[in-house]
Design an enzyme around this catalytic site. Structure first.
Site, PDB file in Angstrom:
ATOM      1  CG  HIS A 116      -2.453  -0.229  -7.623  1.00 17.31           C
ATOM      2  ND1 HIS A 116      -3.042   0.360  -6.548  1.00 17.31           N
ATOM      3  CD2 HIS A 116      -2.295  -1.532  -7.284  1.00 17.31           C
ATOM      4  CE1 HIS A 116      -3.474  -0.457  -5.603  1.00 17.31           C
ATOM      5  NE2 HIS A 116      -3.028  -1.741  -6.108  1.00 17.31           N
ATOM      6  NE  ARG A 132      -4.137  -1.603  -0.019  1.00 16.14           N
ATOM      7  CZ  ARG A 132      -4.039  -2.760  -0.801  1.00 16.14           C
ATOM      8  NH1 ARG A 132      -2.962  -2.897  -1.722  1.00 16.14           N
ATOM      9  NH2 ARG A 132      -5.271  -3.417  -1.028  1.00 16.14           N
TER      10      ARG A 132
END
Length: 355
Positions: free
Chosen positions: A316, A264
């Site tokens: 991502h 993250r």
């Protein structure tokens, strides 16, 4: 509360593809409302279509909060997210309404592990710099000095027989990364578990034998920073892990070390990492996630990490592999369908231990 109409409604904030969508649309007792545009689902569209819905399909870009649940009304039984993470879902609100949550935790493991190794190789071998050199017509003028564009090697060699790999977070994906690293001759593995996770001595002994490691050990953050040649960040987000990798942490790392983040973005202080790269505290970084990616405007070329030559930034893409995404979509559809029909979800989030 039971619906008074004969058909249950499912609102899909993403088109899950032909195979998964057929599972929903071909069911005779369902009304399926789908956001068909190839962009992030508009919040206004969700609020307009959610009233009366029994099931909701979301991705990480859709925020499931009190506003959304209140607008949906009492019929909402299940929220199915096509993701590993669930930070975008207010679990306290969901728990209070006894709404089930379906998610896809195991499916992306192998694809994300592949991505982590890719980023480690790209960062160690200066792939970002090298590719930019070719794109900008710099190859013909490249110096052929023996050390031009050299970076630290991921695999072991007779000249350098020891590599210590570090993991911040040591769950399924970290184990899959370690399996891949065995082929690179990795000898030492150290890790700091995610907050609240217990050390599993028997498991570690099995991994040590399986991968022929000289060492596998749980260590504190300071030791993790100081010893890791390549550090993989694979821990969940949230307040417990926010900025664990900060300026103090990065200053303890080796000048030849590489940081890889497939976990993250919030775990790493972007400003501190940019400074670490700029001033040579560490060698390089490979990032699939960046803290600011969810902010208005997202991550642009002006971001200090994007402009840092020894930092490779991807948007991502960890689980973005065709087979993986198809399987995630299929499970997402099965989860929402089961919840709407009052059946047990194939993979449900147990949020009782979280909220």
């Amino acid at each position: 509360m039971e619906r008074t109409t004969s058909r249950s409604k499912i609102v899909c904030c993403r088109d899950l593809g032909p195979t998964a969508m057929a599972l929903l649309t071909e069911h005779g007792n369902l009304e399926v409302v789908v956001w068909t545009e190839d962009r992030r689902c508009d919040r206004g569209w969700i609020l307009e279509n959610i009233p009366g819905a029994t099931g909701l399909v979301v991705s990480t870009t859709e925020i499931v909060n009190r506003e959304l649940v209140d607008t949906a009304g009492p019929n909402l039984r299940v929220v199915s997210t096509t993701s590993i993470g669930y930070e975008h879902i207010d679990l306290e609100v969901i728990a209070a309404r006894k709404i089930q949550v379906g998610y896809t935790p195991d499916i992306p493991t192998e694809a994300v592990a592949d991505s982590a190794i890719m980023l480690a190789l790209m960062a160690t071998r200066a792939a970002g710099q090298s590719y930019s050199l070719v794109k900008n017509n710099g190859w013909p003028t490249l110096s052929r000095s023996p050390f031009a564009l050299c970076g630290p090697q991921l695999s072991t060699t007779p000249f350098s027989p020891t590599r210590t790999i570090g993991f911040l977070g040591f769950g399924r994906i970290a184990h899959a990364v370690l399996t891949r690293l065995a082929a690179f001759g990795i000898t030492h593995c150290i890790y700091t578990p995610r907050p609240g996770a217990a050390v599993q001595t028997a498991r570690d002994a099995q991994l040590k034998d399986k991968h022929n490691l000289q060492e596998i050990a749980s260590v504190d953050l300071s030791t993790l920073a100081g010893r890791s040649d390549v550090l993989f960040i694979l821990t969940p987000g949230g307040s417990a892990t926010h900025h664990l990798v900060n300026s103090a942490f990065l200053r303890q790392m080796k000048p030849t070390s590489v940081l890889v983040n497939n976990g993250r973005g919030s775990v790493v202080d972007s400003i501190a990492l940019a400074q670490a790269l700029s001033e040579g505290w560490i060698w390089g970084a490979g990032l699939d996630v960046v803290e600011e990616e969810g902010a208005p405007g997202g991550v642009t070329s002006a971001h200090p990490l994007v402009s840092e030559p020894r930092c490779v930034v991807l948007p991502h893409l960890g689980s973005v592999a065709l087979e993986t995404r198809e399987e995630m979509a299929w499970l997402t559809a099965r989860n929402v369908l089961a919840g709407v029909l009052g059946e047990e979800l194939p993979v449900a989030l147990d949020y009782s231990a979280i909220v």
